[in-house]
Design an enzyme around this catalytic site. Structure first.
Site, PDB file in Angstrom:
ATOM      1  N   ASP A  55       0.843  -1.251   0.201  1.00 58.20           N
ATOM      2  CA  ASP A  55      -0.125  -0.201   0.249  1.00 58.20           C
ATOM      3  C   ASP A  55       0.901   1.379   0.016  1.00 58.20           C
ATOM      4  OD1 ASP A  55      -2.583  -0.831  -0.219  1.00 58.20           O
ATOM      5  OD2 ASP A  55      -2.923  -1.212   2.098  1.00 58.20           O
ATOM      6  N   ARG A 103       0.645  -1.866   7.517  1.00 57.07           N
ATOM      7  CA  ARG A 103       1.002  -0.603   7.016  1.00 57.07           C
ATOM      8  C   ARG A 103       2.146   0.135   7.839  1.00 57.07           C
ATOM      9  NH1 ARG A 103      -2.613   3.213   3.706  1.00 57.07           N
ATOM     10  NH2 ARG A 103      -0.608   3.630   2.488  1.00 57.07           N
ATOM     11  N   CYS A 110      -4.994   9.574  -2.981  1.00 60.44           N
ATOM     12  CA  CYS A 110      -4.384   8.578  -2.204  1.00 60.44           C
ATOM     13  C   CYS A 110      -3.030   8.224  -2.556  1.00 60.44           C
ATOM     14  CB  CYS A 110      -4.993   7.123  -2.374  1.00 60.44           C
ATOM     15  SG  CYS A 110      -6.621   7.377  -1.432  1.00 60.44           S
ATOM     16  N   ARG A 165      -9.179   5.634  11.105  1.00 61.15           N
ATOM     17  CA  ARG A 165      -7.746   5.545  11.128  1.00 61.15           C
ATOM     18  C   ARG A 165      -7.397   6.630  12.186  1.00 61.15           C
ATOM     19  NH1 ARG A 165      -6.070   2.802   6.152  1.00 61.15           N
ATOM     20  NH2 ARG A 165      -7.620   1.160   6.181  1.00 61.15           N
ATOM     21  N   HIS A 197     -11.154   7.029   5.148  1.00 66.12           N
ATOM     22  CA  HIS A 197     -10.115   8.156   5.196  1.00 66.12           C
ATOM     23  C   HIS A 197     -11.135   9.350   4.974  1.00 66.12           C
ATOM     24  CE1 HIS A 197      -6.183   5.940   4.697  1.00 66.12           C
ATOM     25  NE2 HIS A 197      -6.209   6.422   5.789  1.00 66.12           N
TER      26      HIS A 197
HETATM   27  N1  ARG Z   1      -5.349   0.287   1.068  1.00 65.62           N
HETATM   28  C1  ARG Z   1      -4.972   1.371   1.799  1.00 65.62           C
HETATM   29  C2  ARG Z   1      -5.622   1.428   3.252  1.00 65.62           C
HETATM   30  O1  ARG Z   1      -6.487   0.802   3.479  1.00 65.62           O
HETATM   31  C3  ARG Z   1      -5.603   2.489   0.850  1.00 65.62           C
HETATM   32  C4  ARG Z   1      -5.082   3.835   1.165  1.00 65.62           C
HETATM   33  C5  ARG Z   1      -5.721   4.821   0.528  1.00 65.62           C
HETATM   34  N2  ARG Z   1      -5.183   6.108   0.749  1.00 65.62           N
HETATM   35  C6  ARG Z   1      -5.837   7.207   0.877  1.00 65.62           C
HETATM   36  N3  ARG Z   1      -5.402   8.452   1.187  1.00 65.62           N
HETATM   37  N4  ARG Z   1      -7.162   7.191   1.207  1.00 65.62           N
HETATM   38  O2  ARG Z   1      -4.924   2.216   4.142  1.00 65.62           O
END
Ligand code: ARG
Length: 291
Positions: free
Chosen positions: A81, A106, A274, A152, A181
């Site tokens: 990612d 991550r 993203c 998050r 997000h």
């Molecule tokens: N697979 C990543 C996650 O879930 C995607 C992140 C996408 N980034 C963003 N800025 N929305 O963290």
């Protein structure tokens, strides 16, 4: 007495101007979907990495063709990612704050982005103490920062960002896991925002409606193709080519939508924004007063 403001010629209608931006991107050399940390990610669906690379190269070339500078950070094997550079941190003027990820999958991206930021020209680079997914959850809206929480980044991270950048942070609560997000549900334009109200708690949606009475309200259809995950340079709006109604709304407000195809990266729950960490100059972040 005549004030300077009344002597200035009025701006012609629709006179939006792009300003050159500096972005950070990460080539999807190691992109894949073998874990699922948001509802978009299906580990059984095949990913075409060659196509992801071609689509990403097209985005980078499109930014450059429109006069923007793109820095590129090397991807790291086993961090599929990392292509989503927006999550790597937050940059405003000479300060940078690198991310602290919510999910262990991550976590190692935080130090990777920190090292890159530390090697640049910034006067102050810190690593976030609190859970903070960078521009994924923090949108710089000129003299303030809009901040998402719920999935998050934490509320404590909002406070940390306010202290670090000395800019007011407005906390917004996300309630729909598809829009995990802030940048999946809200995009900062030149003088207003576009957003999908149903992604927010009632209180946060009311707050946004009060702050931005002339905002563009996205349809569910456009939100569902991550149309709000776009990047605006003051005039062009780089966004999913599938966000048809949103593109029309933008055009009606004097913006120029630039449609981008990123179908492979959408399989991980990401689109244009993203993939793009904007290194905000103070000028693009804190717009000087026009009077
Ligand atoms: N697979 C990543 C996650 O879930 C995607 C992140 C996408 N980034 C963003 N800025 N929305 O963290």
């Amino acid at each position: 007495m005549t004030s300077a403001a009344t002597l200035r010629a009025p701006e012609p209608m629709g006179a939006r101007r792009p300003t050159p931006r500096r972005y950070l991107m990460c080539r999807p050399d190691h992109f894949d979907v073998y874990y699922a940390i948001n509802p978009w990610m299906d580990t059984t669906a095949p990913v075409d990495r060659a196509l992801a690379l071609a689509q990403w190269e097209n985005l980078r070339a499109t930014f450059e063709r429109h006069g923007h500078t793109v820095d590129v950070i090397d991807g790291v094997p086993a961090l599929p990612d990392m292509v989503f550079a927006a999550n790597g941190g937050l940059v405003i003027g000479d300060r940078a704050l690198s991310a602290r990820f919510a999910n262990p999958e991550r976590a190692a991206e935080g130090p990777a982005y920190h090292d890159w930021l530390s090697a640049q020209r910034f006067a102050r680079v810190s690593a976030a103490r609190e859970t903070n997914e960078g521009e994924g959850d923090f949108a710089i809206a000129h003299d303030k920062i809009l901040a998402g929480t719920g999935f998050r980044s934490s509320r404590a991270a909002h406070e940390e960002v306010q202290e670090f950048f000395e800019l007011p942070v407005i906390s917004l609560e996300l309630i729909d896991p598809r829009f995990y997000h802030l940048d999946t549900a809200l995009m900062v334009l030149d003088d207003t925002i576009a957003y999908y109200p149903a992604a927010f708690s009632g209180e946060s949606a009311r707050l946004l409606a009060g702050m931005y009475p002339d905002a563009i309200i996205a349809t569910e259809e456009d939100a569902n193709v991550l149309g709000l995950n776009g990047v605006c340079d003051g005039y062009h709006v780089f966004l999913s080519e599938k966000a048809v109604a949103l593109s029309e709304q933008l055009r009606a407000r004097g913006y120029e939508p630039v449609g981008i195809e990123l179908s492979e990266l959408l399989k991980a729950g990401g689109s244009v924004k993203c993939c793009t960490l904007e290194q905000h100059s103070v000028r693009t972040a804190v717009r000087p007063s026009t009077d």
